[in-house]
Design a protein around this motif. Structure first.
Motif, PDB file in Angstrom:
ATOM      1  N   ARG A 120       0.835  -1.203   0.000  1.00 55.69           N
ATOM      2  CA  ARG A 120       0.000   0.000   0.000  1.00 55.69           C
ATOM      3  C   ARG A 120       0.869   1.251   0.000  1.00 55.69           C
ATOM      4  O   ARG A 120       1.951   1.270   0.570  1.00 55.69           O
ATOM      5  N   VAL A 121       0.354   2.262  -0.650  1.00 59.53           N
ATOM      6  CA  VAL A 121       0.975   3.579  -0.657  1.00 59.53           C
ATOM      7  C   VAL A 121      -0.055   4.518  -0.051  1.00 59.53           C
ATOM      8  O   VAL A 121      -1.222   4.484  -0.427  1.00 59.53           O
ATOM      9  N   ALA A 122       0.381   5.312   0.904  1.00 59.56           N
ATOM     10  CA  ALA A 122      -0.564   6.180   1.609  1.00 59.56           C
ATOM     11  C   ALA A 122      -0.035   7.606   1.670  1.00 59.56           C
ATOM     12  O   ALA A 122       1.167   7.842   1.724  1.00 59.56           O
ATOM     13  N   MET A 123      -0.958   8.541   1.676  1.00 58.05           N
ATOM     14  CA  MET A 123      -0.612   9.940   1.887  1.00 58.05           C
ATOM     15  C   MET A 123      -0.514  10.141   3.398  1.00 58.05           C
ATOM     16  O   MET A 123      -1.461   9.866   4.124  1.00 58.05           O
ATOM     17  N   SER A 124       0.632  10.588   3.849  1.00 53.75           N
ATOM     18  CA  SER A 124       0.817  10.774   5.289  1.00 53.75           C
ATOM     19  C   SER A 124      -0.019  11.945   5.791  1.00 53.75           C
ATOM     20  O   SER A 124      -0.387  12.835   5.027  1.00 53.75           O
ATOM     21  N   ALA A 125      -0.284  11.945   7.073  1.00 53.17           N
ATOM     22  CA  ALA A 125      -1.044  13.044   7.674  1.00 53.17           C
ATOM     23  C   ALA A 125      -0.331  14.389   7.479  1.00 53.17           C
ATOM     24  O   ALA A 125      -0.979  15.376   7.108  1.00 53.17           O
ATOM     25  N   PRO A 126       0.995  14.479   7.692  1.00 54.91           N
ATOM     26  CA  PRO A 126       1.665  15.770   7.449  1.00 54.91           C
ATOM     27  C   PRO A 126       1.543  16.230   5.999  1.00 54.91           C
ATOM     28  O   PRO A 126       1.348  17.412   5.734  1.00 54.91           O
ATOM     29  N   CYS A 127       1.630  15.284   5.052  1.00 57.04           N
ATOM     30  CA  CYS A 127       1.495  15.648   3.635  1.00 57.04           C
ATOM     31  C   CYS A 127       0.075  16.132   3.343  1.00 57.04           C
ATOM     32  O   CYS A 127      -0.121  17.128   2.646  1.00 57.04           O
ATOM     33  N   ALA A 128      -0.925  15.433   3.886  1.00 54.03           N
ATOM     34  CA  ALA A 128      -2.323  15.841   3.671  1.00 54.03           C
ATOM     35  C   ALA A 128      -2.570  17.223   4.265  1.00 54.03           C
ATOM     36  O   ALA A 128      -3.227  18.066   3.647  1.00 54.03           O
ATOM     37  N   TRP A 129      -2.033  17.473   5.458  1.00 54.12           N
ATOM     38  CA  TRP A 129      -2.217  18.774   6.095  1.00 54.12           C
ATOM     39  C   TRP A 129      -1.528  19.876   5.291  1.00 54.12           C
ATOM     40  O   TRP A 129      -2.099  20.946   5.077  1.00 54.12           O
ATOM     41  N   GLU A 130      -0.309  19.611   4.826  1.00 51.80           N
ATOM     42  CA  GLU A 130       0.418  20.601   4.029  1.00 51.80           C
ATOM     43  C   GLU A 130      -0.329  20.904   2.738  1.00 51.80           C
ATOM     44  O   GLU A 130      -0.461  22.063   2.333  1.00 51.80           O
ATOM     45  N   CYS A 131      -0.849  19.880   2.110  1.00 45.97           N
ATOM     46  CA  CYS A 131      -1.625  20.050   0.879  1.00 45.97           C
ATOM     47  C   CYS A 131      -2.862  20.908   1.151  1.00 45.97           C
ATOM     48  O   CYS A 131      -3.134  21.876   0.438  1.00 45.97           O
TER      49      CYS A 131
END
Length: 166
Positions: free
Chosen positions: A106-117
């Motif tokens: 699995r490949v997931a978007m991390s919480a920090p990446c989602a927040w930054e986005c």
């Protein structure tokens, strides 16, 4: 499933990242499950075993630039791009078994990446009201690197199958 390895162009053109409030577009699946194959002789491919998925997981997190010469010889990508992909350390989820002989990674978007986005998109929409989406585009570029490195490793499995301490 035609048994061939995917090419980076198979992922299609740039995603149309227009924001349409209230139409459900703001809900995004941040975890993607992948069923992968590796090449064998004669241009055929076979599904990865659990041990091979574990090895791929390790390889993705390593700097593999010492394999540049072997990979560049076989790759259709420019040498500088191959080196950039090989030296990028990509952290993805560990492989899992979903059935007796079926495995995925699995490949997931991390919480920090989602927040930054989200933060970049919110700032941009509040201040510019344009159609460009720097947060989404940055996240897409990070994903592109992960998938391109994964494809490079899979396309060159014979180079990497013993690499990284396996």
């Amino acid at each position: 499933d035609d048994g061939r390895l995917p090419h980076k162009d198979d992922f299609g053109p740039e995603v149309d990242a227009r924001y349409h409030p209230g139409q459900g577009d703001e809900i995004i699946n941040t975890i993607v499950s992948l069923k992968l194959r590796r090449p064998i002789t004669g241009g055929q491919t076979v599904p990865l075993t659990l041990e091979e998925y574990k090895h791929l997981h390790l390889l993705m997190a390593l700097d593999l630039k010492k394999y540049k010469r072997e990979v560049c010889y076989k790759s259709r990508l420019p040498s500088a791009h191959v080196q950039q992909l090989l030296q990028t350390r990509c952290f993805i989820a560990q492989p899992v078994t979903i059935a007796k002989t079926r495995h995925i990674i699995r490949v997931a978007m991390s919480a920090p990446c989602a927040w930054e986005c989200y933060d970049q998109e919110r700032f941009f929409l509040d201040n510019v009201h344009g159609k460009l989406h720097p947060g989404v585009n940055r996240a897409l570029e990070q994903d592109r690197v992960v998938f391109e490195k994964m494809l490079l490793v899979l396309e060159n499995w014979s180079v990497f199958e013993k690499a990284g301490g396996k």
